[in-house]
Scaffold this motif. Structure first.
Motif, PDB file in Angstrom:
ATOM      1  N   ASN A 185     -25.383  30.885   4.732  1.00 47.11           N
ATOM      2  CA  ASN A 185     -24.952  30.131   5.911  1.00 47.11           C
ATOM      3  C   ASN A 185     -23.982  29.009   5.554  1.00 47.11           C
ATOM      4  O   ASN A 185     -23.890  28.025   6.278  1.00 47.11           O
ATOM      5  CB  ASN A 185     -26.183  29.555   6.631  1.00 47.11           C
ATOM      6  N   ASP A 186     -23.253  29.158   4.457  1.00 45.63           N
ATOM      7  CA  ASP A 186     -22.258  28.157   4.081  1.00 45.63           C
ATOM      8  C   ASP A 186     -20.875  28.798   4.124  1.00 45.63           C
ATOM      9  O   ASP A 186     -20.502  29.534   3.200  1.00 45.63           O
ATOM     10  CB  ASP A 186     -22.549  27.613   2.676  1.00 45.63           C
ATOM     11  N   PRO A 187     -20.090  28.551   5.166  1.00 46.88           N
ATOM     12  CA  PRO A 187     -18.767  29.173   5.246  1.00 46.88           C
ATOM     13  C   PRO A 187     -17.837  28.748   4.128  1.00 46.88           C
ATOM     14  O   PRO A 187     -16.918  29.482   3.761  1.00 46.88           O
ATOM     15  CB  PRO A 187     -18.246  28.725   6.621  1.00 46.88           C
ATOM     16  N   ASN A 188     -18.065  27.560   3.563  1.00 47.34           N
ATOM     17  CA  ASN A 188     -17.206  27.106   2.462  1.00 47.34           C
ATOM     18  C   ASN A 188     -17.374  27.966   1.216  1.00 47.34           C
ATOM     19  O   ASN A 188     -16.425  28.137   0.446  1.00 47.34           O
ATOM     20  CB  ASN A 188     -17.502  25.645   2.127  1.00 47.34           C
ATOM     21  N   LEU A 189     -18.571  28.495   1.001  1.00 47.65           N
ATOM     22  CA  LEU A 189     -18.778  29.362  -0.153  1.00 47.65           C
ATOM     23  C   LEU A 189     -17.913  30.611  -0.040  1.00 47.65           C
ATOM     24  O   LEU A 189     -17.269  31.027  -1.004  1.00 47.65           O
ATOM     25  CB  LEU A 189     -20.249  29.747  -0.279  1.00 47.65           C
ATOM     26  N   ARG A 190     -17.901  31.219   1.129  1.00 47.07           N
ATOM     27  CA  ARG A 190     -17.058  32.401   1.342  1.00 47.07           C
ATOM     28  C   ARG A 190     -15.583  32.051   1.126  1.00 47.07           C
ATOM     29  O   ARG A 190     -14.841  32.800   0.488  1.00 47.07           O
ATOM     30  CB  ARG A 190     -17.280  32.941   2.754  1.00 47.07           C
ATOM     31  N   GLU A 191     -15.159  30.896   1.618  1.00 44.68           N
ATOM     32  CA  GLU A 191     -13.750  30.503   1.491  1.00 44.68           C
ATOM     33  C   GLU A 191     -13.350  30.304   0.036  1.00 44.68           C
ATOM     34  O   GLU A 191     -12.346  30.844  -0.430  1.00 44.68           O
ATOM     35  CB  GLU A 191     -13.488  29.223   2.284  1.00 44.68           C
ATOM     36  N   ILE A 192     -14.128  29.511  -0.701  1.00 42.16           N
ATOM     37  CA  ILE A 192     -13.693  29.218  -2.067  1.00 42.16           C
ATOM     38  C   ILE A 192     -13.876  30.418  -2.985  1.00 42.16           C
ATOM     39  O   ILE A 192     -13.144  30.572  -3.962  1.00 42.16           O
ATOM     40  CB  ILE A 192     -14.420  27.973  -2.642  1.00 42.16           C
ATOM     41  N   SER A 193     -14.844  31.290  -2.672  1.00 40.05           N
ATOM     42  CA  SER A 193     -15.064  32.450  -3.537  1.00 40.05           C
ATOM     43  C   SER A 193     -13.892  33.425  -3.479  1.00 40.05           C
ATOM     44  O   SER A 193     -13.700  34.221  -4.405  1.00 40.05           O
ATOM     45  CB  SER A 193     -16.369  33.165  -3.164  1.00 40.05           C
TER      46      SER A 193
END
Length: 282
Positions: free
Chosen positions: A66-74
């Motif tokens: 549930n962390d959209p930032n993880l998807r973005e930086i990955s």
């Protein structure tokens, strides 16, 4: 307890390592199959080695799913060595400083397990940490304490020996304080070149841990599987539980042992706790 994954091999996008496998670590954060808890939602973290001398780290107290930032930086991180960890707290607060992996200089560390009855042992554990290292401890977990014990006992020069001495100290403290079977751990640590992984518990019933097998051999077994074609021949994974369910793809790390993972290979050795004169007089 927790779930974790380590990758070593040709540079790969973190997104492909974290999200694309059928039973990825992100999937395991909600639906773990071999862990004590099926949900690991008390924060997460990733650590990766790139062009800098010091590895990068990103942590959050949000659940990994549930962390959209993880998807973005990955999508932007391409790395030859990745650590990733999803946390299920054994009692310590849900805060960023308690999320894994922990970092000291070039070294990363992550852990699944616990020091039993840690509040009773905590003072003596902390007193055993080298005074020059103690100010660097940011959180309140037994996992971070184990890291700094290992650093105190020479992790940067001799990882297996340092971890064996840290285990010996915790078990000695457990005996003195009447805590039976004080330690449960699977651990990964790296300085960016090799990965050392450890599987040990005082009870002899450690949480699961697996190393991936040779990619070239798997390509012969599964010639039509696209994911194996995208991985380089040096790729190696170490996981709390398999991220793909392919027969022949995984080798369990034996109880009371450690493995050294290097590009294209891994080797396994026995892990025996070491009690030192410092431990017996502390």
């Amino acid at each position: 307890m927790c779930r974790w994954m380590a990758y070593s091999g040709d540079p790969a996008l973190a997104e492909a390592l974290l999200f694309r496998p059928a039973h990825s670590l992100i999937n395991q954060s909600l639906h773990a199959r071999l862990g004590v808890e099926t949900t690991n939602g008390d924060g997460f973290g990733i650590g990766w080695f790139g062009d800098r001398q010091v590895p990068g780290v990103y942590k959050s107290v949000l659940p990994a799913w549930n962390d959209p930032n993880l998807r973005e930086i990955s999508r932007e991180i391409r790395t030859r060595l990745l650590f990733a960890h999803v946390r299920a707290s054994t009692g310590a607060a849900v805060q960023r400083s308690n999320c894994h992996p922990f970092r000291h200089g070039r070294w990363l560390w992550m852990h699944n397990g616990a020091i039993a009855d840690y509040p009773r042992l905590k003072r003596d554990v902390m007193l055993a940490v080298d005074p020059s290292l103690y100010p660097e401890i940011e959180g309140t977990t037994d996992s971070e304490a184990l890291f700094y014990l290992a650093l105190t006992f020479g992790l940067t020069e001799d990882p297996p020996g340092a971890v064996a001495r840290a285990i010996g100290l915790v078990e000695d403290l457990g005996r003195r304080h009447g805590v039976p079977d004080p330690l449960q751990m699977t651990v990964a640590t790296s300085e960016g070149e090799s990965i050392w992984v450890f599987r040990y518990s005082s009870q002899g019933r450690t949480r699961s841990l697996f190393c991936s097998t040779d990619i070239v051999q798997l390509r012969r077994l599964y010639p039509g599987l696209d994911v194996l074609q995208r991985l380089g021949t040096d790729a190696r994974f170490v996981v709390s539980e398999p991220i793909h369910h392919l027969e022949g793809a995984w080798t369990e790390v034996p109880e009371s042992s450690y493995a050294i993972v290097r590009p294209g290979t891994h080797e396994t050795h026995p892990l025996v706790p070491v009690r030192t004169p410092q431990e017996t007089t502390a």
